[in-house]
Design an enzyme around this catalytic site. Sequence first.
Site, mmCIF file in Angstrom:
data_model
loop_
_atom_site.group_PDB
_atom_site.id
_atom_site.type_symbol
_atom_site.label_atom_id
_atom_site.label_comp_id
_atom_site.label_asym_id
_atom_site.label_seq_id
_atom_site.Cartn_x
_atom_site.Cartn_y
_atom_site.Cartn_z
ATOM 1 C CB SER A 109 -0.910 0.021 1.219
ATOM 2 O OG SER A 109 -1.784 -1.080 1.207
HETATM 3 N N1 SAH Z 1 -0.901 -4.137 3.871
HETATM 4 C C1 SAH Z 1 -0.396 -4.796 2.690
HETATM 5 C C2 SAH Z 1 -1.425 -4.670 1.584
HETATM 6 C C3 SAH Z 1 -1.261 -5.681 0.524
HETATM 7 S S1 SAH Z 1 -2.522 -5.621 -0.706
HETATM 8 C C4 SAH Z 1 0.902 -4.137 2.273
HETATM 9 O O1 SAH Z 1 1.016 -2.930 2.391
HETATM 10 O O2 SAH Z 1 1.806 -4.833 1.784
HETATM 11 C C5 SAH Z 1 -3.839 -6.546 0.041
HETATM 12 C C6 SAH Z 1 -3.525 -7.969 0.426
HETATM 13 O O3 SAH Z 1 -4.754 -8.587 0.833
HETATM 14 C C7 SAH Z 1 -2.972 -8.835 -0.686
HETATM 15 O O4 SAH Z 1 -1.761 -9.392 -0.277
HETATM 16 C C8 SAH Z 1 -4.055 -9.910 -0.903
HETATM 17 O O5 SAH Z 1 -3.532 -11.161 -1.272
HETATM 18 C C9 SAH Z 1 -4.706 -9.949 0.468
HETATM 19 N N2 SAH Z 1 -6.065 -10.483 0.496
HETATM 20 C C10 SAH Z 1 -7.072 -10.305 -0.397
HETATM 21 N N3 SAH Z 1 -8.177 -10.963 -0.006
HETATM 22 C C11 SAH Z 1 -7.881 -11.558 1.189
HETATM 23 C C12 SAH Z 1 -8.600 -12.380 2.106
HETATM 24 N N4 SAH Z 1 -9.877 -12.739 1.886
HETATM 25 N N5 SAH Z 1 -7.969 -12.813 3.230
HETATM 26 C C13 SAH Z 1 -6.682 -12.475 3.474
HETATM 27 N N6 SAH Z 1 -5.944 -11.697 2.642
HETATM 28 C C14 SAH Z 1 -6.527 -11.254 1.517
#
Ligand code: SAH
Length: 213
Positions: free
Chosen positions: A64
């Site tokens: 993010s």
């Molecule tokens: N806070 C993280 C954001 C990553 S993007 C960062 O800054 O690196 C969002 C993440 O949510 C992705 O890695 C995706 O695989 C995960 N995601 C999507 N749906 C999900 C679910 N149902 N349960 C757990 N993770 C999920």
Amino acid sequence: MKDTFKHRGMRNQLAELLVSKGIKDKKVLEAIRTIPRHLFMDSSFEDHAYQDKPFPIAADQTISQPYTVAFQTELLDLKAGQKVLEIGTGSGYQTAVLLHLKVKVYTIERQRELFKKTNLFFKKLGYRPKKFIFGDGYKGLPEEAPFDRILVTAGAPEVPKKLLGQLKIGGKLVIPVGEEDQEMLRITRKSDTEFAQEEFGTFRFVPLLENKN
Ligand code: SAH
């Protein structure tokens, strides 16, 4: 990759930029100044790690944007020692920000490749969430509920009911809701059955995906 004086300088500049964009919480800003975001990204993006932008990580996901991380963390209004559920671990950068604020973090990631990569990375750098779970965060984590705070870092088509049920009374859920782009919501549990909702503007996240099984 290392953490150098130059990286620290770039983090200070990033923190100043976030102040100019409206981030006020001193502890959140200190976390931004402290955590080596470049180590959470592919080395090919190292030069860009302290720009206020999202970047690709593994499995078509993104780390993010720092402003979004700071904004969501500020909305959580954390107190040391609180129990926090994070959904969408991704690179682990937001997890590290939460840990810096001395809360107990339970974090869930549904992409196996990312889970493995970030799990190794946490071990290598000594970041210690209470639990790091490979699974579907849509369901929350009933065995550890209730939580003081729940943070969703992917765009949810609607507010998952199960997450509301896993909040303590007085607990808060911060979640971006919408399909194309998302409205940032903060939902506070007032009683067993009552919830109050606040809205904080439009953001764009990768989608929260539900495992249909
Ligand atoms: N806070 C993280 C954001 C990553 S993007 C960062 O800054 O690196 C969002 C993440 O949510 C992705 O890695 C995706 O695989 C995960 N995601 C999507 N749906 C999900 C679910 N149902 N349960 C757990 N993770 C999920």
